[in-house]
Design a protein around this motif. Structure first.
Motif, PDB file in Angstrom:
ATOM      1  N   ARG A 148       1.027  -1.026   0.000  1.00 18.24           N
ATOM      2  CA  ARG A 148       0.014  -0.072  -0.030  1.00 18.24           C
ATOM      3  C   ARG A 148       0.880   1.356  -0.124  1.00 18.24           C
ATOM      4  O   ARG A 148       0.147   2.271  -0.229  1.00 18.24           O
ATOM      5  CB  ARG A 148      -0.808  -0.174   1.345  1.00 18.24           C
ATOM      6  N   ALA A 152      -0.620   5.008  -1.017  1.00 21.83           N
ATOM      7  CA  ALA A 152      -0.724   6.029  -0.017  1.00 21.83           C
ATOM      8  C   ALA A 152       0.180   7.075  -0.230  1.00 21.83           C
ATOM      9  O   ALA A 152      -0.334   8.165   0.122  1.00 21.83           O
ATOM     10  CB  ALA A 152      -0.163   5.078   1.186  1.00 21.83           C
ATOM     11  N   ALA A 194      -4.797   3.393   5.100  1.00 25.82           N
ATOM     12  CA  ALA A 194      -3.624   2.653   4.484  1.00 25.82           C
ATOM     13  C   ALA A 194      -3.005   1.621   5.603  1.00 25.82           C
ATOM     14  O   ALA A 194      -2.844   0.323   5.550  1.00 25.82           O
ATOM     15  CB  ALA A 194      -2.482   3.215   3.868  1.00 25.82           C
TER      16      ALA A 194
END
Length: 197
Positions: A148, A152, A194
């Motif tokens: 992620r 992010a 996230a």
């Protein structure tokens, strides 16, 4: 006898700094392609030959301006990351840094924003020289899963960059620092999502 070389060195550094400042303003206003070496030399008050003694070409000047200023910003983000313990304080400090930079040097911010696509391919991967990697390193350190981190980072940077673009075009009133708390809250929301996701 030894004072003369020191003076020349200082004068040379001053001239180089003036060249960079004028070039930055012109590149931000007119673009690199729309700015001539003559425009820069006239703005500085030197001959074109004197300008070439400091920079071999307009393109090299544009590249160096981008890389050095971008690296300075990345290093400041890394310093915040290393100096703050709490994630929220880190994020607020980084947003504050970006907003303060925009307010203090809108031409620099505009140049970094508008011309990033011409230079990002030459930016080193080290976090101390690369804003995207500095932010990604901060998010990794906060526990954002690797899968992620990239998205992010992109979303967090977008929360800072897009208001700056709007401010450049007069859609958001300056100073951008007045918007920093809301921008930081948006970035924090992205990072928290996230972390949970």
């Amino acid at each position: 006898m030894s004072a003369a070389p020191a003076r020349r060195g200082r004068d040379g550094a001053d001239t180089r700094a003036r060249i960079e400042a004028v070039a930055l303003e012109l590149f931000a206003q007119k673009g690199v392609a729309g700015t001539s070496v003559r425009d820069i030399a006239l703005g500085v008050g030197v001959s074109e030959g004197a300008l070439y003694r400091h920079f071999p070409s307009k393109e090299k000047l544009a590249r160096e301006l981008f890389l050095t200023r971008y690296a300075t910003l990345a290093a400041e983000i890394c310093a915040i990351d290393a100096g703050e313990r709490e994630l929220e304080r880190k994020l607020r400090a980084v947003v504050g840094l970006a907003c303060a930079l925009f307010d203090a040097e809108p031409a620099l911010f505009a140049y970094l924003l508008i011309h990033q696509h011409e230079h990002l391919g030459t930016v080193p991967d080290a976090p101390e020289a690369n804003v995207v990697e500095a932010v990604a390193q901060m998010l990794r350190g906060a526990g954002v899963p690797e899968a992620r981190v990239t998205l992010a980072s992109a979303l967090a940077l977008g929360c800072v960059v897009q208001p700056a673009v709007f401010a450049l075009y007069g859609r958001i009133n300056a100073p951008l620092m007045a918007q920093a708390p809301e921008i930081a809250a948006a970035v924090l929301g992205i990072v928290e999502a996230a972390l949970k996701g």
